[in-house]
Scaffold this active site. Structure first.
Site, PDB file in Angstrom:
ATOM      1  N   ASP A  16       0.370  -0.926  -0.431  1.00  0.00           N
ATOM      2  CA  ASP A  16      -0.611  -0.783   0.377  1.00  0.00           C
ATOM      3  C   ASP A  16       1.030   0.915   0.222  1.00  0.00           C
ATOM      4  O   ASP A  16       0.075   2.161   0.534  1.00  0.00           O
ATOM      5  CB  ASP A  16      -0.661  -0.056   0.958  1.00  0.00           C
ATOM      6  CG  ASP A  16      -2.133  -1.048   1.582  1.00  0.00           C
ATOM      7  OD1 ASP A  16      -2.333  -1.858   0.513  1.00  0.00           O
ATOM      8  OD2 ASP A  16      -3.162  -1.355   2.402  1.00  0.00           O
ATOM      9  N   ASP A  54      -4.854  -0.712  -1.264  1.00  0.00           N
ATOM     10  CA  ASP A  54      -6.471  -0.305  -1.431  1.00  0.00           C
ATOM     11  C   ASP A  54      -6.833   0.151  -2.572  1.00  0.00           C
ATOM     12  O   ASP A  54      -6.049   0.877  -2.898  1.00  0.00           O
ATOM     13  CB  ASP A  54      -6.841   0.587  -0.014  1.00  0.00           C
ATOM     14  CG  ASP A  54      -6.243   0.459   0.912  1.00  0.00           C
ATOM     15  OD1 ASP A  54      -6.020  -0.760   1.244  1.00  0.00           O
ATOM     16  OD2 ASP A  54      -6.385   1.264   2.163  1.00  0.00           O
ATOM     17  N   HIS A  56     -10.713   0.795  -2.535  1.00  0.00           N
ATOM     18  CA  HIS A  56     -12.383   0.384  -1.877  1.00  0.00           C
ATOM     19  C   HIS A  56     -13.233   1.458  -3.094  1.00  0.00           C
ATOM     20  O   HIS A  56     -12.539   2.506  -3.573  1.00  0.00           O
ATOM     21  CB  HIS A  56     -11.827   1.767  -0.699  1.00  0.00           C
ATOM     22  CG  HIS A  56     -11.199   1.154   0.101  1.00  0.00           C
ATOM     23  ND1 HIS A  56     -11.607  -0.337   0.569  1.00  0.00           N
ATOM     24  CD2 HIS A  56      -9.934   1.569   1.028  1.00  0.00           C
ATOM     25  CE1 HIS A  56     -10.411  -0.345   2.120  1.00  0.00           C
ATOM     26  NE2 HIS A  56      -9.510   1.095   1.859  1.00  0.00           N
ATOM     27  N   HIS A  69     -10.659   7.351   1.212  1.00  0.00           N
ATOM     28  CA  HIS A  69      -8.892   7.242   1.213  1.00  0.00           C
ATOM     29  C   HIS A  69      -8.855   6.157   0.281  1.00  0.00           C
ATOM     30  O   HIS A  69     -10.069   4.983  -0.029  1.00  0.00           O
ATOM     31  CB  HIS A  69      -8.327   6.460   1.657  1.00  0.00           C
ATOM     32  CG  HIS A  69      -8.700   5.408   3.010  1.00  0.00           C
ATOM     33  ND1 HIS A  69      -9.493   5.167   3.941  1.00  0.00           N
ATOM     34  CD2 HIS A  69      -7.763   4.502   2.592  1.00  0.00           C
ATOM     35  CE1 HIS A  69      -9.086   4.086   4.471  1.00  0.00           C
ATOM     36  NE2 HIS A  69      -8.085   3.836   3.183  1.00  0.00           N
ATOM     37  N   LYS A  94      -6.970  -4.853  -2.596  1.00  0.00           N
ATOM     38  CA  LYS A  94      -7.901  -5.654  -1.583  1.00  0.00           C
ATOM     39  C   LYS A  94      -9.392  -4.437  -0.812  1.00  0.00           C
ATOM     40  O   LYS A  94      -9.029  -2.392  -1.810  1.00  0.00           O
ATOM     41  CB  LYS A  94      -6.967  -5.675  -0.283  1.00  0.00           C
ATOM     42  CG  LYS A  94      -5.669  -4.507   0.318  1.00  0.00           C
ATOM     43  CD  LYS A  94      -5.077  -5.411   0.876  1.00  0.00           C
ATOM     44  CE  LYS A  94      -4.177  -3.576   1.191  1.00  0.00           C
ATOM     45  NZ  LYS A  94      -4.567  -3.243   2.189  1.00  0.00           N
ATOM     46  N   CYS A 135      -1.963  -2.270   7.579  1.00  0.00           N
ATOM     47  CA  CYS A 135      -1.982  -3.755   6.460  1.00  0.00           C
ATOM     48  C   CYS A 135      -0.530  -4.443   6.042  1.00  0.00           C
ATOM     49  O   CYS A 135      -0.961  -5.492   6.886  1.00  0.00           O
ATOM     50  CB  CYS A 135      -2.393  -2.747   5.415  1.00  0.00           C
ATOM     51  SG  CYS A 135      -3.913  -1.556   5.237  1.00  0.00           S
TER      52      CYS A 135
END
Length: 187
Positions: A16, A54, A56, A69, A94, A135
């Site tokens: 990340d 990430d 999202h 974020h 993820k 993470c």
């Protein structure tokens, strides 16, 4: 730093290193950019380099605990400039569902990381990235639980520190679970 390369049973896992986790980002980690030269220096030593990010949805339940974020496709979700992304053999997305946090790279929805690594004979992971206390921590704990050896690059991680001391506590938890920590100049 020694330029010794690692065997085919080892992989570097970059967690990340995205704009929103670096200075100026929506969930910035103090000093997040400082780990990029360390990571870049380690990448050529591995035949296998994997990265997580990430990714999202805009309406993620994850945002009930965190500011929005790393929304998929946005600038904040992009890898940080200066990170040598050309060496990534696999990028894992993820936190892509609206039902999970997706802290661990082993929770990726784009690829089954455990199967992918085992299919390549990977037994040892060297882990670096952001953030130590979320993470990175969850990725390391999952890797150990699944039977991988884990070494964490001590100066290749940085913590978000929601509470003072969270980063150090996370390191202690990882060490107690069996992870080894090394400075970037050591193997």
């Amino acid at each position: 730093m020694s330029q010794e390369s690692f065997g085919p049973e080892s992989a570097l896992l970059v967690v990340d290193v995205q704009n929103d986790f670096c200075p100026g980002g929506a969930l910035a980690v103090a000093g997040g950019d400082a780990i990029i030269p360390v990571i870049n220096a380690w990448m050529p030593r591995f035949a296998t380099v994997v990265a997580s990010r990430d990714w999202h949805p805009a309406n993620s339940v994850h945002f009930s605990n965190w500011p929005p974020h790393c929304i998929a496709g946005t600038y904040g979700a992009q890898f940080r400039a200066g990170l040598d992304t050309g060496r990534f053999l696999l990028v894992l997305d993820k936190g892509t569902n609206n039902v999970d946090d997706g802290y661990s790279a082993f929770e990726a929805t784009s690829e089954n990381l455990e199967s992918w690594l085992r299919g390549r004979g990977i037994e040892m992971l060297y882990v670096c990235g952001l953030a130590t206390d979320y993470c990175v921590l969850q990725t390391v704990l999952d890797a150990l639980r699944l039977g991988f050896g884990v070494t964490v690059l001590r100066d290749g991680i940085a913590a978000v520190e929601v509470n003072p001391g969270d980063g150090q506590h996370a390191q202690s938890v990882m060490e107690a679970a069996g992870a080894r920590f090394v400075p970037s100049g050591q193997n």
